[in-house]
Write a protein that holds these residues in place. Structure first.
Motif, PDB file in Angstrom:
ATOM      1  N   GLY A   1      53.095 116.892  33.249  1.00 43.60           N
ATOM      2  CA  GLY A   1      53.515 117.908  32.380  1.00 43.60           C
ATOM      3  C   GLY A   1      53.992 119.201  33.235  1.00 43.60           C
ATOM      4  N   ASP A   2      54.030 119.241  34.277  1.00 48.01           N
ATOM      5  CA  ASP A   2      54.555 120.174  35.887  1.00 48.01           C
ATOM      6  C   ASP A   2      56.203 119.275  36.310  1.00 48.01           C
ATOM      7  N   PHE A   3      57.151 120.073  36.796  1.00 49.16           N
ATOM      8  CA  PHE A   3      57.632 119.985  37.296  1.00 49.16           C
ATOM      9  C   PHE A   3      57.991 120.134  38.669  1.00 49.16           C
ATOM     10  N   LEU A   4      57.964 119.712  39.712  1.00 51.91           N
ATOM     11  CA  LEU A   4      58.645 119.997  40.690  1.00 51.91           C
ATOM     12  C   LEU A   4      60.577 119.871  41.192  1.00 51.91           C
ATOM     13  N   VAL A   5      60.481 120.711  41.536  1.00 45.30           N
ATOM     14  CA  VAL A   5      61.956 120.816  42.164  1.00 45.30           C
ATOM     15  C   VAL A   5      62.279 121.134  43.443  1.00 45.30           C
ATOM     16  N   VAL A   6      62.521 119.963  44.398  1.00 45.84           N
ATOM     17  CA  VAL A   6      63.042 120.234  45.277  1.00 45.84           C
ATOM     18  C   VAL A   6      64.318 121.061  45.683  1.00 45.84           C
ATOM     19  N   ASN A   7      64.462 121.716  46.573  1.00 42.14           N
ATOM     20  CA  ASN A   7      65.978 122.384  46.541  1.00 42.14           C
ATOM     21  C   ASN A   7      66.438 121.813  48.037  1.00 42.14           C
ATOM     22  N   PRO A   8      67.617 121.734  47.703  1.00 46.20           N
ATOM     23  CA  PRO A   8      68.513 121.390  48.923  1.00 46.20           C
ATOM     24  C   PRO A   8      68.261 121.574  50.223  1.00 46.20           C
ATOM     25  N   PHE A   9      68.396 120.556  51.308  1.00 45.17           N
ATOM     26  CA  PHE A   9      68.191 121.537  52.573  1.00 45.17           C
ATOM     27  C   PHE A   9      66.340 121.821  52.897  1.00 45.17           C
ATOM     28  N   ALA A  10      65.767 121.472  51.875  1.00 47.34           N
ATOM     29  CA  ALA A  10      64.598 122.263  52.366  1.00 47.34           C
ATOM     30  C   ALA A  10      63.365 120.782  52.432  1.00 47.34           C
ATOM     31  N   PHE A  11      62.699 120.430  53.967  1.00 46.92           N
ATOM     32  CA  PHE A  11      61.487 119.847  54.221  1.00 46.92           C
ATOM     33  C   PHE A  11      60.381 120.145  53.069  1.00 46.92           C
ATOM     34  N   HIS A  12      60.672 118.194  52.802  1.00 45.84           N
ATOM     35  CA  HIS A  12      59.007 117.891  51.798  1.00 45.84           C
ATOM     36  C   HIS A  12      58.410 116.252  51.920  1.00 45.84           C
ATOM     37  N   ALA A  13      57.356 116.863  51.976  1.00 42.39           N
ATOM     38  CA  ALA A  13      56.849 114.658  52.253  1.00 42.39           C
ATOM     39  C   ALA A  13      55.409 115.564  51.001  1.00 42.39           C
ATOM     40  N   ASN A  14      55.465 113.802  49.822  1.00 37.17           N
ATOM     41  CA  ASN A  14      53.471 114.155  49.888  1.00 37.17           C
ATOM     42  C   ASN A  14      52.590 113.434  50.337  1.00 37.17           C
ATOM     43  N   VAL A  15      51.543 114.454  49.782  1.00 40.18           N
ATOM     44  CA  VAL A  15      50.139 114.271  50.845  1.00 40.18           C
ATOM     45  C   VAL A  15      49.883 113.478  50.069  1.00 40.18           C
ATOM     46  N   PRO A  16      49.313 112.383  50.761  1.00 40.72           N
ATOM     47  CA  PRO A  16      48.232 111.603  50.065  1.00 40.72           C
ATOM     48  C   PRO A  16      46.709 111.841  50.081  1.00 40.72           C
ATOM     49  N   ILE A  17      46.120 111.759  48.815  1.00 39.15           N
ATOM     50  CA  ILE A  17      44.831 112.034  48.803  1.00 39.15           C
ATOM     51  C   ILE A  17      44.343 110.615  48.317  1.00 39.15           C
ATOM     52  N   THR A  18      43.286 110.990  49.271  1.00 38.17           N
ATOM     53  CA  THR A  18      42.349 108.737  49.274  1.00 38.17           C
ATOM     54  C   THR A  18      42.360 109.155  47.453  1.00 38.17           C
ATOM     55  N   GLY A  19      42.267 107.769  47.325  1.00 38.50           N
ATOM     56  CA  GLY A  19      41.823 107.036  46.194  1.00 38.50           C
ATOM     57  C   GLY A  19      42.928 107.982  45.066  1.00 38.50           C
ATOM     58  N   GLN A  20      44.133 108.567  45.446  1.00 37.41           N
ATOM     59  CA  GLN A  20      44.721 108.691  44.121  1.00 37.41           C
ATOM     60  C   GLN A  20      46.036 109.130  43.662  1.00 37.41           C
ATOM     61  N   SER A  21      46.315 108.182  42.853  1.00 45.08           N
ATOM     62  CA  SER A  21      47.194 107.364  42.474  1.00 45.08           C
ATOM     63  C   SER A  21      48.359 108.476  41.356  1.00 45.08           C
ATOM     64  N   PHE A  22      49.932 108.514  41.290  1.00 44.74           N
ATOM     65  CA  PHE A  22      50.096 109.371  39.935  1.00 44.74           C
ATOM     66  C   PHE A  22      51.466 108.349  39.925  1.00 44.74           C
ATOM     67  N   ALA A  23      51.636 109.167  38.514  1.00 44.54           N
ATOM     68  CA  ALA A  23      53.277 108.662  38.626  1.00 44.54           C
ATOM     69  C   ALA A  23      53.586 109.269  37.986  1.00 44.54           C
ATOM     70  N   TYR A  24      55.587 109.915  38.017  1.00 45.06           N
ATOM     71  CA  TYR A  24      56.230 110.406  37.567  1.00 45.06           C
ATOM     72  C   TYR A  24      58.304 110.111  37.186  1.00 45.06           C
ATOM     73  N   HIS A  25      58.580 110.940  36.462  1.00 49.34           N
ATOM     74  CA  HIS A  25      59.969 110.309  36.765  1.00 49.34           C
ATOM     75  C   HIS A  25      60.878 111.642  37.363  1.00 49.34           C
TER      76      HIS A  25
END
Length: 300
Positions: free
Chosen positions: A70-94
């Motif tokens: 239910g949360d939104f993540l917005v990455v602005n232009p030119f922002a450094f970003h990366a997913n940070v893995p958590i062992t044993g976790q998976s996620f789905a998103y649009h």
């Protein structure tokens, strides 16, 4: 191991249609079963993720965000970003990836996200929670993408317009001076290959496209970061540099105007004279007369 070059961290979004800079991916699933952290990348587009399931941890410009369904993540232009893995976790998103110019390019008047965000130094909030109206708009955008019924693109464009206008109205903030400073330093590093080319081969007939290619960037992003770093467009910078080199040649050698202009890539002397006056604010003949008068005064 050497740290990666800044250009290696630039992520170019691939749009299937070169005239339609929008990509929507539905129900994208990622598994995080590794302790390996991805490098933080950046791109010139706006990225929006809507979490469907699982826990998503993302690092944006060295700040860690944790998102739930239910949360939104917005990455602005030119922002450094990366997913940070958590062992044993998976996620789905649009996911939405969209150029800041998309809505303007589609003929939506009065909505220029590039001007709002880059020229006015504003950015979207990175995490948005509990906005039912925004959630409804996003899910309708996703539904149009899934069904692709009659006029689906037109409907989707208007839904996207409402979505981003809502973000502009309620979820923007002024970019900090520290972020602006980091962007300026980032811009200088990114355009260094183009600057080297201009300084070494200034007589070459450079275009924005060829200079952008030296840096491995798109022309629109290259033009933006070049102006950020120098305060000028690439072609204006190149022209002014050539004029100053030609002026130096005229001042220190017996070479004539036509030859000095030719050495610096000007094959039309009248155009050279016009550019010279634009750079120095006075005509070449006036400047040379002033220089000669100064020399005579020093000799007396």
């Amino acid at each position: 191991m050497e740290p990666p070059k800044l250009t290696d961290l630039y992520e170019k979004i691939r749009y299937p249609d070169p005239d339609y800079h929008l990509v929507i991916q539905l129900s994208r699933t990622e598994n995080n079963f590794s302790h390996h952290h991805e490098p933080q990348l950046f791109h010139e587009d706006i990225e929006v993720k809507y979490v469907l399931s699982g826990i998503l941890n993302v690092m944006i410009d060295d700040v860690l965000y944790t998102l739930k369904p239910g949360d939104f993540l917005v990455v602005n232009p030119f922002a450094f970003h990366a997913n940070v893995p958590i062992t044993g976790q998976s996620f789905a998103y649009h996911l939405i990836d969209m150029s800041p110019d998309f809505l303007k390019d589609q003929g939506i008047e009065g909505v220029d996200l590039r001007a709002e965000m880059l020229q006015k130094h504003r950015k979207f909030c990175s995490v948005i929670r509990g906005d039912a109206f925004l959630e409804e708009l996003f899910l309708r955008i996703a539904a149009e993408e899934a069904s692709r019924g009659p006029y689906w693109k037109k409907v989707q464009i208007h839904l996207l317009t409402a979505f981003f206008l809502h973000l502009l109205r309620f979820y923007t903030e002024e970019e900090s001076k520290e972020n602006r400073r980091r962007e300026a330093l980032r811009a200088c590093a990114l355009i260094e290959p183009a600057l080297n080319a201009i300084h070494m081969d200034y007589k070459e007939p450079f275009t924005v496209e060829t200079l952008a290619a030296y840096c491995g960037l798109s022309t629109s992003y290259f033009s933006h970061v070049f102006r950020d770093a120098t305060g000028k467009s690439p072609i204006t910078y190149c022209t002014e540099y050539r004029i100053r080199i030609a002026d130096r040649i005229l001042e220190t050698t017996d070479v004539g105007v036509e030859e000095a202009a030719r050495r610096c890539g000007f094959h039309d002397t009248n155009y050279f004279y016009r550019c010279y006056k634009k750079v120095f604010g006075i005509s070449l003949s006036h400047r040379r007369a002033m220089t000669e008068k100064s020399k005579q005064e020093k000799d007396q």
